[in-house]
Design a protein around this motif. Structure first.
Motif, PDB file in Angstrom:
ATOM      1  N   SER A  65     -38.160   5.986  -1.687  1.00 29.96           N
ATOM      2  CA  SER A  65     -39.412   5.782  -2.412  1.00 29.96           C
ATOM      3  C   SER A  65     -39.119   5.231  -3.798  1.00 29.96           C
ATOM      4  O   SER A  65     -38.066   5.510  -4.367  1.00 29.96           O
ATOM      5  N   CYS A  66     -40.061   4.469  -4.328  1.00 24.60           N
ATOM      6  CA  CYS A  66     -39.869   3.960  -5.683  1.00 24.60           C
ATOM      7  C   CYS A  66     -40.010   5.114  -6.684  1.00 24.60           C
ATOM      8  O   CYS A  66     -40.465   6.206  -6.336  1.00 24.60           O
ATOM      9  N   GLU A  67     -39.631   4.843  -7.905  1.00 22.05           N
ATOM     10  CA  GLU A  67     -39.632   5.897  -8.938  1.00 22.05           C
ATOM     11  C   GLU A  67     -41.025   6.501  -9.118  1.00 22.05           C
ATOM     12  O   GLU A  67     -41.185   7.705  -9.272  1.00 22.05           O
ATOM     13  N   ALA A  68     -42.034   5.625  -9.085  1.00 19.45           N
ATOM     14  CA  ALA A  68     -43.402   6.117  -9.320  1.00 19.45           C
ATOM     15  C   ALA A  68     -43.874   6.997  -8.170  1.00 19.45           C
ATOM     16  O   ALA A  68     -44.479   8.050  -8.391  1.00 19.45           O
ATOM     17  N   CYS A  69     -43.608   6.585  -6.930  1.00 20.86           N
ATOM     18  CA  CYS A  69     -44.027   7.391  -5.783  1.00 20.86           C
ATOM     19  C   CYS A  69     -43.256   8.710  -5.752  1.00 20.86           C
ATOM     20  O   CYS A  69     -43.807   9.746  -5.386  1.00 20.86           O
ATOM     21  N   ARG A  70     -41.992   8.652  -6.122  1.00 23.99           N
ATOM     22  CA  ARG A  70     -41.238   9.908  -6.171  1.00 23.99           C
ATOM     23  C   ARG A  70     -41.809  10.843  -7.223  1.00 23.99           C
ATOM     24  O   ARG A  70     -41.885  12.044  -7.038  1.00 23.99           O
ATOM     25  N   SER A  75     -44.612   9.461  -0.219  1.00 28.78           N
ATOM     26  CA  SER A  75     -43.687   8.459   0.285  1.00 28.78           C
ATOM     27  C   SER A  75     -44.247   7.084  -0.029  1.00 28.78           C
ATOM     28  O   SER A  75     -45.453   6.874  -0.099  1.00 28.78           O
ATOM     29  N   CYS A  76     -43.325   6.164  -0.216  1.00 28.82           N
ATOM     30  CA  CYS A  76     -43.654   4.835  -0.680  1.00 28.82           C
ATOM     31  C   CYS A  76     -44.141   3.996   0.497  1.00 28.82           C
ATOM     32  O   CYS A  76     -43.483   3.935   1.520  1.00 28.82           O
ATOM     33  N   PRO A  77     -45.300   3.336   0.389  1.00 32.52           N
ATOM     34  CA  PRO A  77     -45.685   2.423   1.464  1.00 32.52           C
ATOM     35  C   PRO A  77     -44.712   1.245   1.537  1.00 32.52           C
ATOM     36  O   PRO A  77     -44.000   0.982   0.561  1.00 32.52           O
ATOM     37  N   SER A  78     -44.690   0.538   2.676  1.00 34.81           N
ATOM     38  CA  SER A  78     -43.672  -0.519   2.829  1.00 34.81           C
ATOM     39  C   SER A  78     -43.887  -1.622   1.796  1.00 34.81           C
ATOM     40  O   SER A  78     -42.940  -2.233   1.323  1.00 34.81           O
ATOM     41  N   ILE A  79     -45.139  -1.886   1.439  1.00 36.90           N
ATOM     42  CA  ILE A  79     -45.383  -2.815   0.328  1.00 36.90           C
ATOM     43  C   ILE A  79     -46.002  -1.998  -0.800  1.00 36.90           C
ATOM     44  O   ILE A  79     -47.208  -1.775  -0.842  1.00 36.90           O
ATOM     45  N   CYS A  80     -45.157  -1.496  -1.670  1.00 34.99           N
ATOM     46  CA  CYS A  80     -45.652  -0.639  -2.739  1.00 34.99           C
ATOM     47  C   CYS A  80     -45.776  -1.445  -4.019  1.00 34.99           C
ATOM     48  O   CYS A  80     -44.790  -1.999  -4.503  1.00 34.99           O
ATOM     49  N   PRO A  81     -46.981  -1.548  -4.571  1.00 29.66           N
ATOM     50  CA  PRO A  81     -47.163  -2.356  -5.784  1.00 29.66           C
ATOM     51  C   PRO A  81     -46.460  -1.754  -6.999  1.00 29.66           C
ATOM     52  O   PRO A  81     -46.353  -2.397  -8.027  1.00 29.66           O
ATOM     53  N   LEU A  82     -46.007  -0.515  -6.867  1.00 28.18           N
ATOM     54  CA  LEU A  82     -45.369   0.117  -8.024  1.00 28.18           C
ATOM     55  C   LEU A  82     -43.864  -0.124  -8.064  1.00 28.18           C
ATOM     56  O   LEU A  82     -43.233   0.041  -9.093  1.00 28.18           O
ATOM     57  N   ARG A  83     -43.319  -0.524  -6.917  1.00 25.69           N
ATOM     58  CA  ARG A  83     -41.863  -0.652  -6.839  1.00 25.69           C
ATOM     59  C   ARG A  83     -41.339  -1.735  -7.778  1.00 25.69           C
ATOM     60  O   ARG A  83     -40.276  -1.595  -8.382  1.00 25.69           O
TER      61      ARG A  83
END
Ligand SMILES: [Zn+2]
Length: 165
Positions: A65-70, A75-83
């Motif tokens: 997961s990206c830092e923001a989702c963590r 859990s991070c979606p496959s296309i996470c705008p925060l990543r």
């Protein structure tokens, strides 16, 4: 000197433009000047913020997961705008954003905007959050002043370098 309450109102009314927009523009100028100096072989202190690929091109990294989702314990979606915004190298930015906006608020401000404007708006908000953390007395106004000085000094340096070559 402007009062902080004036700034706070401006921020609430317009979370992504205003002075943060000015700061963002100046930051772009600073980066451009730095990149130009570096291309001339002149060493510069500080980082050039790399051009990052748009959010849809950011792959999931090792299923992590990206830092923001963590941070939000989801859990991070496959296309996470925060990543693309909160890369592991920018965990400090996440801390600043959380302190200034709160990560959830940050996301909801961003989602309200048209898709094409979100990335830039996110960067502006990060910049503003960072400014308030780094310069608690003056926030974005102090940052704008500092960036103006940087643009001036880098321009001088570049002109000198061009004159010398
Ligand atoms: Zn994510």
């Amino acid at each position: 000197m402007r009062s902080s309450s004036h700034l706070a109102r401006a921020r609430v009314a317009d979370p992504v433009n205003g002075l943060a927009g000015t700061a963002n523009q100046l930051r772009g100028q600073v980066n451009q000047l730095r990149a130009e100096l570096i291309s001339l072989g002149i060493p510069i202190r500080g980082d050039v913020v790399p051009q990052e690929p748009p959010e849809e091109e950011q792959p999931v990294q090792n299923g992590r997961s990206c830092e923001a989702c963590r941070h939000l314990k989801r859990s991070c979606p496959s296309i996470c705008p925060l990543r693309a915004v909160f890369t592991p190298q920018r965990s400090d930015d996440l801390v600043d954003v959380d302190a200034f906006y709160g990560v959830r608020k940050f996301i909801s401000y961003k989602e309200k905007l048209p898709a094409g404007n979100r990335r830039l708006a996110a960067e502006k908000m990060v910049l503003e959050a960072r400014a308030w953390n780094e310069l608690p007395g003056t926030g974005i106004v102090g940052l704008v002043n500092i960036l103006n000085l940087q643009v001036q000094s880098l321009t001088r340096k570049l002109n000198l370098a061009k004159g010398a070559s």
